[in-house]
Scaffold this motif. Structure first.
Motif, PDB file in Angstrom:
ATOM      1  N   TRP A  85       0.830  -1.201   0.000  1.00 47.00           N
ATOM      2  CA  TRP A  85       0.000   0.000   0.000  1.00 47.00           C
ATOM      3  C   TRP A  85       0.865   1.252   0.000  1.00 47.00           C
ATOM      4  O   TRP A  85       0.607   2.217  -0.730  1.00 47.00           O
TER       5      TRP A  85
ATOM      6  N   GLN B  47       1.109   4.278  -2.621  1.00 44.67           N
ATOM      7  CA  GLN B  47       1.039   5.693  -2.270  1.00 44.67           C
ATOM      8  C   GLN B  47       2.160   6.460  -2.965  1.00 44.67           C
ATOM      9  O   GLN B  47       1.963   7.567  -3.455  1.00 44.67           O
TER      10      GLN B  47
ATOM     11  N   ARG C  88      -5.067  13.094   2.205  1.00 46.30           N
ATOM     12  CA  ARG C  88      -4.829  12.273   1.014  1.00 46.30           C
ATOM     13  C   ARG C  88      -5.151  10.815   1.263  1.00 46.30           C
ATOM     14  O   ARG C  88      -5.888  10.192   0.488  1.00 46.30           O
ATOM     15  N   SER C  89      -4.566  10.257   2.300  1.00 48.41           N
ATOM     16  CA  SER C  89      -4.803   8.833   2.523  1.00 48.41           C
ATOM     17  C   SER C  89      -4.367   8.468   3.934  1.00 48.41           C
ATOM     18  O   SER C  89      -3.468   9.089   4.497  1.00 48.41           O
ATOM     19  N   SER C  90      -5.042   7.483   4.479  1.00 45.68           N
ATOM     20  CA  SER C  90      -4.587   6.927   5.750  1.00 45.68           C
ATOM     21  C   SER C  90      -5.088   5.498   5.828  1.00 45.68           C
ATOM     22  O   SER C  90      -5.979   5.088   5.103  1.00 45.68           O
ATOM     23  N   TYR C  91      -4.447   4.736   6.698  1.00 42.46           N
ATOM     24  CA  TYR C  91      -4.798   3.328   6.810  1.00 42.46           C
ATOM     25  C   TYR C  91      -4.687   2.957   8.268  1.00 42.46           C
ATOM     26  O   TYR C  91      -3.745   3.354   8.958  1.00 42.46           O
TER      27      TYR C  91
END
Lengths: 669, 223
Positions: free
Chosen positions: A404, A408, A525-528
């Protein structure tokens, strides 16, 4: 302080190697060698973690060995500390596993002396701080692992595997030798410090990059230099296979990172094109090979090729971002690559341990002869399943996080100024996605054929669970796979000192993000959140189980199996490994493997059986290696008469070559 | 460093090259051995002169070793071998003597052309000595490849070693132990070759090394 501990540890491993050679005959040899190796690896792991997590200043030492004017230099900086930890994590588990697994070894004398030597070689490579020590350790590692590959040299194919490995290893070392020669220049400054401080000409840098890709890439298994890997890794005893696949390829990655990111100075953008293309091709081809494979250990070895490709994609991205001064993005890509290095060590070692347990219990590596092992080896099956899920990049396990993160980094690529990279990086990202999907197919196949269904051979039917040491090692790594997947932020923070030293920046600090999420760039933007996925899957799974147990009928019934699935109880009627791989073979095989299927259907009334044959070619072998081998053989045959000249002719040969060289010297000046 | 000392060193080393050329010219066994003894005597003179002008007494030991072993013991031993084997016939050169001599002169020229520009920064003693030493080595090699007889190959080999000693003593600071070990290894080589000669003779009734090759070719065929 950790460096001193590490060097004493290597000395200890050398002593254990000698002890292994002495005590090999006695019953004491196995627990002694593996026990001591495990203890020393644990110490070295602690030293590496101490240096990495404590963010200690780089530590150097010079021993009066090696080249007289240089000495043997060692340095423990963040990168070395990280790889020291990774190497010894794998070594610790492999040693513990081997305490139990080694019982099945029928030729311990061929394994015990070389195992600690192999560990010592790998540790020295990551500690070395001059070219001479580095190459010497590299060769120690290669030769010791070659000896381990040849441990069962009477088994079919192993002698050839050893031969191919030896040739490729020498070739790779030659390339590294030339690379260091270029870096050191005419003055012979072989110390890494000296190389780091010299500004090299662009042509020299490009040549060094190519040579390092050949040298380190052949050890890591980059296509097309991977040919030896699926032969040699499975040929060794399983704990050594785990070390070679899980750890030695990482040492090769270390060599690449050390030279290209550290010694070579600022990169040029086109370097990343080479690395990205190689990584992408390696990732896809490695898995396609794995899907064609029936041998469980060879399948794992091919999957190692794929994972090395993923690591190199990350490294290529980091080079691209570095060359364009996008340090924060380079840090992201590099973190992804190093995270995947750690992950692959965890799950590939785990899978090889599982394959070794299966091999010890059934004597079979061919998946078409396995099956139904989940009933006979339930614990091994569980550990193998965790490893298979992790390597298939399923959340919430660790494989998902690193892939992942790589994606990114791929998504940042529009910020790159070069149009070539703008187009290439998404294409490589697509290859990465393809390989991730194929990996899932591959490991569904591996687990399903080997552990599910009904046994396909009497050996598989009579298998028993493996010993406690092996299970302990497997479950420890399975637990680490889960842990690294659920709490990835801590791993990212731990990697950051090494990343800072190479990329000049680091990813945002993850420990302060609430709920242990990870945020690679910015929250918008993005996180997990691995923990959330883990909790969700655990709760929904438990809930479903409870619902089924609570509301389904409680009466235990035995009924004939659904007849459409099982009209015939013989195991041959099951899905086979080949039939599972057939769709993939049809889609990709015609071009990539020159696969041909032939059906031989008897005419009506004819009583002979119908036959189906599928032939798969390794085009890399046919197109690259076979011509080279043929050319070498031709040359050798032409040179053969030189073996039987007269004494006087030999002397004349010496004389005239001496005259020739002197004449060249005289004219050239 | 006086002019006369330099000239004498030059003279003696040049003398060694001259004797090497003379060795190349010989077509009789006993004459060859006598000139070989002379080669060693000139070498010991050159070494002794170096000992004097460099003021290094240990070089006298080297000179004495060269004189005793190469000037007396080895030629006498070779002489005895030749007499016992009865091989004092003419030597059989592969290439004509005239051509060999021309080649030898060419080699000396090559040695000078190579060494002199390379060592322009070095001490003049060492320069001249190195050039002469390389000439002696090359001439010895030339002798080994232009003769068929095993004894003359031994002599060529020994003269190569003389050239090496000349180079070693010309360079300042070469430890004595190196020279002694070189001399010793040559002695061992001589013993081995001597025994070898007798064995060749016993088996093939000749010391022409061609006999060895035909025997080996036979072995190859049999295999």
């Amino acid at each position: 302080m950790p460096l001193t501990v590490a060097l004493y540890g290597v000395l200890g491993l050398a002593i254990v190697a000698v002890a292994g050679a002495v005590t090999q005959r006695g019953a004491l040899g196995r627990p002694l060698v593996y026990g001591l190796s495990a203890a020393i690896s644990a110490t070295l792991l602690a030293a590496g973690l101490d240096a990495l997590l404590g963010a200690l200043a780089p530590e150097t030492a010079t021993l009066p060995l090696g080249l007289p004017w240089l000495g043997a230099r060692f340095r423990l900086d963040a990168l070395s500390a990280l790889f020291l930890a990774v190497v010894n994590l794998g070594a610790l588990a492999a040693s513990l596993y081997a305490v139990g697994y080694g019982r099945h070894e029928h030729e311990p004398a061929r394994v015990l002396p070389f195992y600690p030597a192999f560990l010592a070689g790998m540790n020295l490579v990551v500690l070395a701080a001059d070219a001479f020590t580095f190459l010497l350790s590299w060769e120690t590692m290669s030769l010791a692992s070659w000896a381990l590959v040849m441990a069962h040299h009477r088994e079919e194919g192993n002698a050839r595997a050893g031969y191919v490995y030896l040739v490729m290893a020498s070739f790779g070392t030659l390339a590294l030798l030339l690379a260091f020669g270029l870096l050191a220049g005419a003055e012979g400054g072989y110390a890494f410090d000296g190389i780091r401080n010299v500004e090299h000409a662009p042509a020299v840098k490009a040549l060094v990059l190519i040579l390092v890709l050949v040298g380190a890439g052949s050890k890591a298994g980059l296509v097309p230099l991977h040919a030896w890997l699926p032969l040699a890794h499975p040929a060794a005893p399983s704990h050594v296979s785990a070390l070679m696949s899980g750890v030695m390829t990482k040492v090769a990655v270390y060599g690449f990172v050390r030279i290209v990111f550290d010694l070579l100075g600022p990169p040029v953008w086109w370097w990343s094109v080479v690395v990205l293309l190689l990584g992408g091709v390696t990732a896809v081809l490695g898995l396609l090979y794995a899907l064609m494979e029936r041998d469980l250990k060879r399948l794992l070895a091919y999957s190692t090729v794929e994972n090395v490709g993923i690591v190199f994609i990350g490294l290529g991205l980091a080079l691209a971002f570095r060359a364009n001064k996008l340090d924060w993005a380079a840090a992201l890509a590099l973190t992804a690559a190093l995270f995947h290095v750690l992950n692959h060590t965890l799950f590939k070692s785990l899978l090889f341990f599982g394959a070794g347990a299966v091999l010890a219990a059934t004597g079979q590596r061919n998946m078409e002869r396995l099956g139904g092992l989940i009933h006979r080896m339930p614990k091994t099956a569980l550990a193998f399943l965790v490893g298979a899920a992790a390597i298939s990049a399923l959340p919430p396990l660790n494989g998902f996080v690193s892939e992942w993160l790589t994606f990114q980094a791929v998504l940042v690529s529009p910020q790159l100024p070069q149009w070539g990279l703008k187009f290439l990086v998404p294409a490589v990202g697509a290859m990465l996605a393809l390989s991730a999907a194929l990996a899932a197919t591959c490991f569904v196949r591996a687990f399903g054929i080997a552990f599910l269904g009904r046994p396909r051979s009497p050996e598989a039917a009579g298998a028993t669970e493996t010993d406690r040491w092996s299970l302990g090692a497997m479950f420890a790594f399975a637990a680490l796979c889960v842990l690294a997947g659920v709490l990835p932020g801590h791993v990212i923070d731990a990697l950051s000192p090494a990343v800072v030293s190479l990329a000049g920046a680091r990813m945002p600090v993850q420990a302060e993000v609430p709920w242990w999420s990870i945020v690679p760039i910015a929250e918008s933007r993005s996180s997990y959140n691995g923990l959330l996925v883990f909790a969700f899957s655990a709760i929904s799974g438990l809930l479903a189980a409870a619902l089924i147990r609570g509301f389904a009928t409680r009466r235990f019934r035995r009924a004939p199996a659904w007849d459409c699935g099982f009209p015939d109880p013989r195991p041959e009627t099951q899905y086979t490994a080949d039939s599972f791989a057939q769709p993939i073979r049809r889609v990709f095989g015609t071009h990539v493997f020159a696969a041909r299927e032939r059906v031989d259907m008897p005419a009506p009334g004819d009583t002979r059986p119908g036959r189906f044959r599928a032939r798969v070619h390794d085009l890399v072998w046919d197109r690259v290696y076979a011509p080279v081998a043929k050319a070498v053989e031709y040359g050798a045959r032409r040179l053969n008469p030189l073996q039987a000249l007269t004494i006087r002719r030999y002397l004349s040969l010496v004389f005239f070559s001496l005259i020739l060289m002197l004449a060249v010297l005289a004219i050239w000046r | 460093m006086g002019k006369i000392e330099f000239d004498i060193a030059h003279l003696v080393a040049g003398g060694l090259v001259l004797v090497s050329l003379l060795l190349l010219y010989q077509d009789r066994m006993f004459a060859l051995l006598r000139f070989f003894a002379g080669h060693a005597v000139v070498l010991s003179l050159a070494v002794a002169w170096q000992a004097l002008i460099q003021d290094k007494p240990e070089l006298y030991i080297t000179a004495a070793i060269a004189l005793a072993f190469k000037g007396v013991v080895i030629p006498l031993a070779l002489y005895r071998i030749v007499v016992r084997l009865g091989i004092h016939r003419e030597l059989e050169p592969v290439v004509g003597v005239g051509l060999t001599m021309l080649a030898g002169i060419g080699l000396i020229g090559l040695a000078l052309v190579v060494i002199l520009p390379l060592t322009s920064a070095a001490d003049p003693y060492a320069r001249e000595d190195l050039a002469f030493a390389l000439s002696v080595v090359l001439l010895g090699l030339l002798m080994m490849i232009t003769r068929r007889n095993a004894v003359s190959q031994v002599v060529g080999f020994m003269s190569i070693e003389n050239g090496l000693i000349l180079a070693a003593t010309g360079a300042k600071g070469m430890p004595l132990v190196v020279e002694i070990s070189v001399a010793f290894s040559i002695l061992i080589a001589f013993i081995v070759i001597g025994i070898f000669l007798f064995r060749i003779r016993e088996r093939f009734d000749t010391v022409d090394v061609g006999a060895l090759d035909s025997a080996r070719a036979e072995g190859e065929r049999r295999r």
